[in-house]
Design a protein around this motif. Sequence first.
Motif, PDB file in Angstrom:
ATOM      1  N   TYR A 217     -54.299   3.109  10.579  1.00 38.94           N
ATOM      2  CA  TYR A 217     -52.896   3.547  10.593  1.00 38.94           C
ATOM      3  C   TYR A 217     -51.984   2.488  11.188  1.00 38.94           C
TER       4      TYR A 217
ATOM      5  N   VAL B   2     -45.563   7.471  22.163  1.00 37.86           N
ATOM      6  CA  VAL B   2     -46.605   6.866  21.315  1.00 37.86           C
ATOM      7  C   VAL B   2     -47.020   7.835  20.206  1.00 37.86           C
TER       8      VAL B   2
ATOM      9  N   VAL C 179     -41.843  -1.400  29.414  1.00 30.75           N
ATOM     10  CA  VAL C 179     -40.719  -0.710  30.076  1.00 30.75           C
ATOM     11  C   VAL C 179     -41.221   0.539  30.805  1.00 30.75           C
ATOM     12  N   SER C 180     -42.023   1.363  30.111  1.00 29.99           N
ATOM     13  CA  SER C 180     -42.547   2.577  30.786  1.00 29.99           C
ATOM     14  C   SER C 180     -43.455   2.182  31.948  1.00 29.99           C
TER      15      SER C 180
ATOM     16  N   CYS D  10     -48.361   8.163  15.527  1.00 28.48           N
ATOM     17  CA  CYS D  10     -49.809   8.202  15.268  1.00 28.48           C
ATOM     18  C   CYS D  10     -50.213   9.407  14.409  1.00 28.48           C
TER      19      CYS D  10
ATOM     20  N   ILE E 169     -50.857   4.126  28.487  1.00 34.00           N
ATOM     21  CA  ILE E 169     -51.385   3.844  27.135  1.00 34.00           C
ATOM     22  C   ILE E 169     -50.209   3.725  26.159  1.00 34.00           C
ATOM     23  N   GLY E 170     -50.207   2.657  25.361  1.00 39.02           N
ATOM     24  CA  GLY E 170     -49.076   2.422  24.447  1.00 39.02           C
ATOM     25  C   GLY E 170     -47.896   1.922  25.255  1.00 39.02           C
ATOM     26  N   CYS E 171     -48.153   0.921  26.089  1.00 36.45           N
ATOM     27  CA  CYS E 171     -47.121   0.461  27.038  1.00 36.45           C
ATOM     28  C   CYS E 171     -46.059  -0.394  26.361  1.00 36.45           C
ATOM     29  N   SER E 172     -46.316  -0.828  25.118  1.00 34.64           N
ATOM     30  CA  SER E 172     -45.357  -1.656  24.386  1.00 34.64           C
ATOM     31  C   SER E 172     -45.010  -2.907  25.198  1.00 34.64           C
TER      32      SER E 172
HETATM   33  C1  LIG Z   1     -42.613   3.375  21.087  1.00 38.09           C
HETATM   34  S1  LIG Z   1     -43.826   2.369  21.750  1.00 38.09           S
HETATM   35  C2  LIG Z   1     -44.076   2.970  23.387  1.00 38.09           C
HETATM   36  C3  LIG Z   1     -42.949   2.747  24.321  1.00 38.09           C
HETATM   37  C4  LIG Z   1     -43.273   2.691  25.794  1.00 38.09           C
HETATM   38  N1  LIG Z   1     -44.403   3.486  26.186  1.00 38.09           N
HETATM   39  C5  LIG Z   1     -42.048   3.136  26.566  1.00 38.09           C
HETATM   40  O1  LIG Z   1     -41.997   4.294  26.983  1.00 38.09           O
HETATM   41  O2  LIG Z   1     -41.129   2.332  26.717  1.00 38.09           O
HETATM   42  C6  LIG Z   1     -45.334   2.899  21.017  1.00 38.09           C
HETATM   43  C7  LIG Z   1     -46.459   1.942  21.349  1.00 38.09           C
HETATM   44  O3  LIG Z   1     -47.696   2.564  21.071  1.00 38.09           O
HETATM   45  C8  LIG Z   1     -48.595   1.548  20.718  1.00 38.09           C
HETATM   46  N2  LIG Z   1     -49.772   2.172  20.102  1.00 38.09           N
HETATM   47  C9  LIG Z   1     -49.862   2.887  18.957  1.00 38.09           C
HETATM   48  N3  LIG Z   1     -51.123   3.315  18.767  1.00 38.09           N
HETATM   49  C10 LIG Z   1     -51.857   2.878  19.827  1.00 38.09           C
HETATM   50  C11 LIG Z   1     -53.214   2.991  20.207  1.00 38.09           C
HETATM   51  N4  LIG Z   1     -54.102   3.652  19.461  1.00 38.09           N
HETATM   52  N5  LIG Z   1     -53.615   2.399  21.355  1.00 38.09           N
HETATM   53  C12 LIG Z   1     -52.735   1.718  22.125  1.00 38.09           C
HETATM   54  N6  LIG Z   1     -51.437   1.576  21.815  1.00 38.09           N
HETATM   55  C13 LIG Z   1     -51.000   2.147  20.683  1.00 38.09           C
HETATM   56  C14 LIG Z   1     -47.781   0.650  19.822  1.00 38.09           C
HETATM   57  O4  LIG Z   1     -48.326  -0.633  19.692  1.00 38.09           O
HETATM   58  C15 LIG Z   1     -46.439   0.663  20.551  1.00 38.09           C
HETATM   59  O5  LIG Z   1     -46.351  -0.414  21.421  1.00 38.09           O
END
Ligand SMILES: C[S@@+](CC[C@H](N)C(=O)[O-])C[C@H]1O[C@@H](n2cnc3c(N)ncnc32)[C@H](O)[C@@H]1O
Length: 372
Positions: free
Chosen positions: A133, A278, A212-213, A282, A206-209
């Motif tokens: 995905y 995140v 910022v979070s 997904c 998890i999914g820290c991008s």
């Molecule tokens: C919108 S961003 C998150 C924003 C951040 N957490 C914030 O609050 O500012 C979504 C993130 O999820 C990550 N992501 C998606 N699927 C993931 C997975 N299975 N494992 C780790 N990261 C994932 C993407 O790469 C992306 O960086």
Amino acid sequence: MAFSTTSKLNSGNTWATGSIHHDSRTHRGSAPPRIRIAAAAQSSGGRVTADFEEGQLERPKWTGETPLSRLVGALISFKPLYSVMKLGARQVLISTAEKTSIPWRDMTKEILESDVYKEKDSIEDTSLVYPDYYLNPFHAYDEGNLSWLAAAEAEAATMSMVRRAIPHASSLEEANQIVRGNWLQAIENHHLKHSGGTRIGEILDIGCSVGVSTRFLAERFASAKVTGLDLSPYFLAVAQHNEKKRNAGENRMRWIHGNGENTGLPSNSFDLVSIAYVFHECPERAIKNMVEEGLRLLRPGGTFAVTDNSPKSKILQELSPVLFTLMKSTEPFLDEYYLTDLEGVMKRAGFANVHTLLTDPRHRTVTATAPF
Ligand SMILES: C[S@@+](CC[C@H](N)C(=O)[O-])C[C@H]1O[C@@H](n2cnc3c(N)ncnc32)[C@H](O)[C@@H]1O
């Protein structure tokens, strides 16, 4: 139900206080419950109030199997139209950001012209296998999150999301006090109530991008060790570059290039696992895997926290057709997200004390405890 908040978010300064009230008077018959949140910004001395109202539906009509949702899906799947919509969605994002004084283009240019590129080699796990995905075009980027442009624009996009959530806020800081402040407060309140007195010593975002979070979590839980994990080495490179810039070359956070569905990190090693914004990106199977992985990673009494779009948000349910069509054109898993019973998934995985709160007009924070 009501709770009061005092948030310590920024370099130890207390800058946001607030209270959340569920008004049960309106929760009878078909009338939806109203949730009021009042947040007072100490730094400005001002008071910010907002009505966080739930809509009449379980989820927006433009999601799932409704005729409207199918019509939007058909429009998006028509390739020539999709290309135009994708560009339209991008233009809307950039111009809305710049209208609220977010210097999208300047921020992007600064990152792209910096020495960020060197950070990627030290972070990237070249043996990582990406879930299918993740390899789809996404957010109007053909390479999804696996590109420098997506990484360079991510912080401005995050700021823009926060401003959109609180349109009446006069500044990004004021909007963050509600969106990020209430999210952090919901986590802290949950942990205080259900953790049996354990301290938050280690946090996984998890999914820290671009971090910022992660930064918000680190500032709020100042004595904790904080790890940010993401699938995009480009985003993590920006996160590390920004942290070094902020802390005179020092990188205080640990960044891991990994999959939140199967991190490879040791079991029972965190007191808080947070997943912010995140899940709407997904498919359901990835959501389930990340919930199960979160449970495995938490110590008994640890807190699991998910914040993301609320299917019950009145504003999201009433979004204009142009906006929801544009949004769906760049978010391929939005339908699956809205159809997933997140609280049910968390309970079935084995979490206790699953609790949902509308922490701003568009977003819910769902918190839960890893059982003792
Ligand atoms: C919108 S961003 C998150 C924003 C951040 N957490 C914030 O609050 O500012 C979504 C993130 O999820 C990550 N992501 C998606 N699927 C993931 C997975 N299975 N494992 C780790 N990261 C994932 C993407 O790469 C992306 O960086």
